[in-house]
Structures are given as structure tokens and as C-alpha cells.
Scaffold this active site. Sequence first.
Site: not given
Ligand code: PCA
Length: 202
Positions: A79, A142, A166
Site C-alpha cells: 500500500e 486496515c 494486503h
Molecule cells: N482486512 C480488512 C480488515 C481486516 C483484514 O484482514 C481490511 O482490508 O480493512
Amino acid sequence: MKILLTGFEPFNGEKINSSWEVVQSLGEKNPGPGEIIVCCLPTVFGEGLKKIIAAVDSIQPQLIIGTGQAGGRSELCVERVALNVADAEIRDNQGQQPLDEPIRPRGPTAYWSTLPIKSMVKRIREEGIPARVSNSAGTYVCNEVMYGVLHHLEAGQIPARAGFIHIPFLPQQAIGRPGTSTMALETAVRGLEVALQSALKD
Ligand code: PCA
């Protein structure tokens, strides 16, 4: 050199969260350089951020990499940016669903990741593992954790690098979801290991 690596607990009715599976495996491996300390965050607005800030303050890591599951994505997504907004399409694990709310009312609109995102992606790809820079960490828990940690580091002038990755679903999470992209556990673990090495030296 201490590295704080976090994942999330399962949410949205899932039995597992790919991020925590991957983080746990890499923590067990602890391949070095540096000492990896892992932490599992609740998928709850406010609580996930509180827990990671407490870990940052007690461990005082030089590097902080948060990870979360992004079901449907096919690559490891490094990110670039976290936005000062919480806007949830689904309820969190405590039933909360903030809409259009600032994370820190007096905070800046966004924070850039302080990780070498392009080098990380390049090195992951050199291993033959799909990765890309992502320009949105979403507006769910997140993103709140990424934004909140960067805000905490800046406010406290804490000299640590921080950012967020991610992770796709694991293959077993595609059962009953035809056509959904997944990434094998070993592949994601290796990708994260290389990303971490890059963050330490690039
Ligand atoms: N993914 C979510 C919140 C927890 C997770 O593992 C997100 O992308 O916000």
C-alpha cells in the site's frame, strides 16, 4: 533490529484470516535479519489501532509492517497511502459500521507509507511472486490501522518505518467462491519475507 509484523483476526464470517496465517508462519520461521515479533489485531474499529499502538510503544520496533486480508485480489499489494477516513461497507467484529468518519479529526488527509514500496514490489516479483503497488488500502479497519500508526509515529517523532501489505485469500477460502483469486500460504510467506528484507535494506 526489531520488526513488528501484524495480521488480523477473521472477519465477515470467515474461519481464518489469510494475513494472520501468513504472519504466524513467517514469525515461526523468523529467518532474519532482525527479530520478527508478531501480533494479531482485532478486526474492530478503534481496537485494532489501540492494540498496534500499544505494541509499538512497548516493543519499540525499527520497522512496522501491518498486513490484512484483501479477498479477491490476486497479488500481494504494497500500500502507498492511508486516508483519514473510516467508511465501512460491512460491520466490524463488534457490529460497528462507521460511515464517512475521520480517523483523527485534526489529522492530515493522508499519510504516505514510509516503506520503499517500489523496491519491495520489485524484489517480490523477482521471486516470481505476483505483487504490485496499491493506491488504496480501502476505508475499513486496515486503512485505519495504517493511518493511525503513521500518525502515531509522526506525532511522537518515533524514528520507525511503517506501512501495510494486503494479502489475497488462501486457496481454502475459495471453496464456494468460483473464480476467486488466491495465493498459496508458502508463496505469500516467501513474498512477505522478501518484502521485509527489502524494507530493511532499500
Ligand atoms: N482486512 C480488512 C480488515 C481486516 C483484514 O484482514 C481490511 O482490508 O480493512
